[in-house]
Design an enzyme around this catalytic site. Structure first.
Site, mmCIF file in Angstrom:
data_model
loop_
_atom_site.group_PDB
_atom_site.id
_atom_site.type_symbol
_atom_site.label_atom_id
_atom_site.label_comp_id
_atom_site.label_asym_id
_atom_site.label_seq_id
_atom_site.Cartn_x
_atom_site.Cartn_y
_atom_site.Cartn_z
ATOM 1 N N HIS A 163 -5.541 32.389 17.012
ATOM 2 C CA HIS A 163 -6.560 31.320 16.962
ATOM 3 C C HIS A 163 -7.940 31.906 16.695
ATOM 4 O O HIS A 163 -8.700 31.360 15.886
ATOM 5 C CB HIS A 163 -6.603 30.559 18.297
ATOM 6 N N HIS A 168 -1.685 26.071 15.534
ATOM 7 C CA HIS A 168 -0.303 26.226 15.973
ATOM 8 C C HIS A 168 0.654 26.005 14.802
ATOM 9 O O HIS A 168 0.382 25.231 13.896
ATOM 10 C CB HIS A 168 -0.002 25.254 17.114
ATOM 11 N N HIS A 180 -1.000 35.759 20.592
ATOM 12 C CA HIS A 180 -1.055 34.345 20.152
ATOM 13 C C HIS A 180 -2.497 33.866 20.113
ATOM 14 O O HIS A 180 -2.961 33.299 19.118
ATOM 15 C CB HIS A 180 -0.243 33.475 21.115
ATOM 16 N N GLU A 181 -3.249 34.102 21.195
ATOM 17 C CA GLU A 181 -4.631 33.596 21.248
ATOM 18 C C GLU A 181 -5.501 34.212 20.156
ATOM 19 O O GLU A 181 -6.353 33.542 19.563
ATOM 20 C CB GLU A 181 -5.239 33.865 22.631
#
Lengths: 79, 370
Positions: B124, B130, B120-121
């Protein structure tokens, strides 16, 4: 749940922390009550909109439940 | 999905990463492998390639820290914020920080799986914000998933490819990226429907919608986010008010929920309902509160189980059309609500009133407003 629900000030501080870190709620200390609550309501609506909750601008149980979930620290809007 | 406003994307495809320190929760090898696989998820669907550095400054600097770790965005202790990362730009851009007040795990379903958090990170770090799709990896809240079978969802693939395009070195077929079911899809065919203490639960693939008629809200969630033990693509579900349990059936296995908790001692076998051995799969189940009878739909037939007497009813199985005149197609889901029986077939919902008289044929999102 055997754990007593958070008292009101806990609820409030959970919400202020969450919205400050993740929805750009401006620092609350110096603004007047009126301005503070309208800022809060606006950010609450943004968060409820993002998570497809009922958009009320009020801190209801469902909204507080989402705030207590473990998550990423990157803001959801205006990152 | 959404991407950072402004041109926050890497201007090159060959990126470097460096693991600056480690968490005591896992071995060095487990951290290395989790990070490597998390980056590989994104490399598999883009032209991006990741090379590890062991000294100096990399594009993506990875570190574990607690509380105020000097980037202006302090962590908050156990739970709450698990990690954060910065979009692509010079300096701290791309870097990923993990809150070491959390308990990170390599495989176990408890705690936080480092591979999932890191994947997930890194979304970014590559320029994704998101997503509002509850099935997306880039959804803000942590949801446990089976890391052995995890496939990057389509929403995330679409997002990252909107920045960098597809993987030019695509070799051979890849697992189909899962798409989050859409209740506005007119062709939606539901897997199962059940009541749960006044709420209505609609199951489809790896997801369920939770409809609270009294609150007027409908939420969509990954099944695994609530019940890691329960698989996707279930066959049937029903609530027994007598036992105050919801039973969830897939193949010959039966799980039970007590409220939103998993009931102990499950999964059990379908034979707990005395169905003939030849029945190895049911299509739908309807609980009739007026008679405490559980109707099992198996192909075009119905078996009736008397819950009070704990035995199958005589004279069954019966053709569906005999019990529910006018119900022609295969029933894929069923539930009883406010005295009416609702049978789902394809994208339609058949409403039966007293004496199983067909009243209306509705769209199956009648209870799931688009």
């Amino acid at each position: 749940s055997p754990i007593a629900p958070p008292a009101d000030e806990d609820r409030e501080s959970i919400a202020v922390n969450y919205l400050t870190q993740l929805y750009g709620l401006p620092n609350q200390s110096n603004s007047d009550t009126e301005k503070r609550s309208s800022g809060m309501s606006l950010r609450l609506k943004e968060m409820q909109q993002f998570f497809r909750l009922k958009v009320t601008g009020k801190l209801d149980e469902e909204t507080l439940d989402v705030m207590k979930k473990p998550r990423c620290g990157v803001p959801d809007v205006a990152a | 999905y959404s991407t950072f406003q402004g041109d926050y994307k890497w201007k090159k495809h060959d990126l470097t990463y460096r693991i600056e320190n480690y968490t005591p929760d896992m071995s060095v090898a487990e951290v290395d492998d989790s990070i490597k696989r998390a980056l590989q998820l994104w490399a598999d669907v883009t032209p991006l390639r990741f090379t590890r550095l062991y000294r100096g400054t990399a594009d993506i600097m990875i570190s574990f820290g607690v509380g105020d770790h000097q980037d202006g965005y302090p962590f908050d202790g156990p739970n709450g914020l698990l990690a954060h990362a910065f979009p692509p730009f010079e300096g701290i851009g791309g870097d990923a920080h993990f809150d070491d007040d959390e308990k990170f795990f390599y495989r176990s379903p408890q705690g936080y799986n480092l591979f999932l958090v890191a994947a997930h990170e890194f979304g970014h770090s590559l320029g994704l914000e998101h997503s509002r799709d509850p099935g997306a990896l880039m959804y803000p809240t942590y949801i446990h998933r089976d890391v052995d079978t995890f496939v990057l969802p389509k929403d995330d693939v679409d997002g990252i490819q909107s920045l960098y395009g597809p993987n030019p070195d695509e070799t051979g077929p890849r697992p189909t990226p899962p798409v989050t079911p859409n209740k506005c899809d007119p062709k939606l065919v539901l897997d199962a429907v059940t009541m749960l203490r006044g709420e209505i639960m609609f199951f489809k693939d790896s997801f369920f919608w939770r409809s609270s008629p009294h609150r007027g809200t409908v939420e969509q969630h990954l099944i695994t986010g609530f019940w890691p033990e329960i698989p996707g693509h279930i066959d049937a579900a029903f609530e027994s008010p007598l036992e105050d349990k919801v039973f969830i059936i897939k193949g010959e296995k039966v799980w039970a929920l007590y409220g939103y908790e998993m009931a102990q001692g499950y999964p059990k076998s379908l034979s707990m309902f005395r169905l003939p051995r030849k029945v190895q799969k049911v299509d739908a189940v309807l609980y009739d509160e007026t008679s405490y009878k559980i109707l099992f739909f198996v192909n075009k037939q119905i078996y009736s189980y008397n819950e009070e007497q704990r035995r199958l009813e005589k004279g069954y199985p019966k053709p569906v059309e005999v019990v529910f005149p006018g119900m022609k197609g295969k029933v894929t889901a069923a539930f009883q609500y406010q005295g009416f029986n609702y049978l789902f077939s394809g994208s339609k919902m058949f409403e039966f009133g007293a004496y199983n008289k067909l009243r209306r044929v509705l769209n199956n999102n009648y209870f799931l407003p688009c």
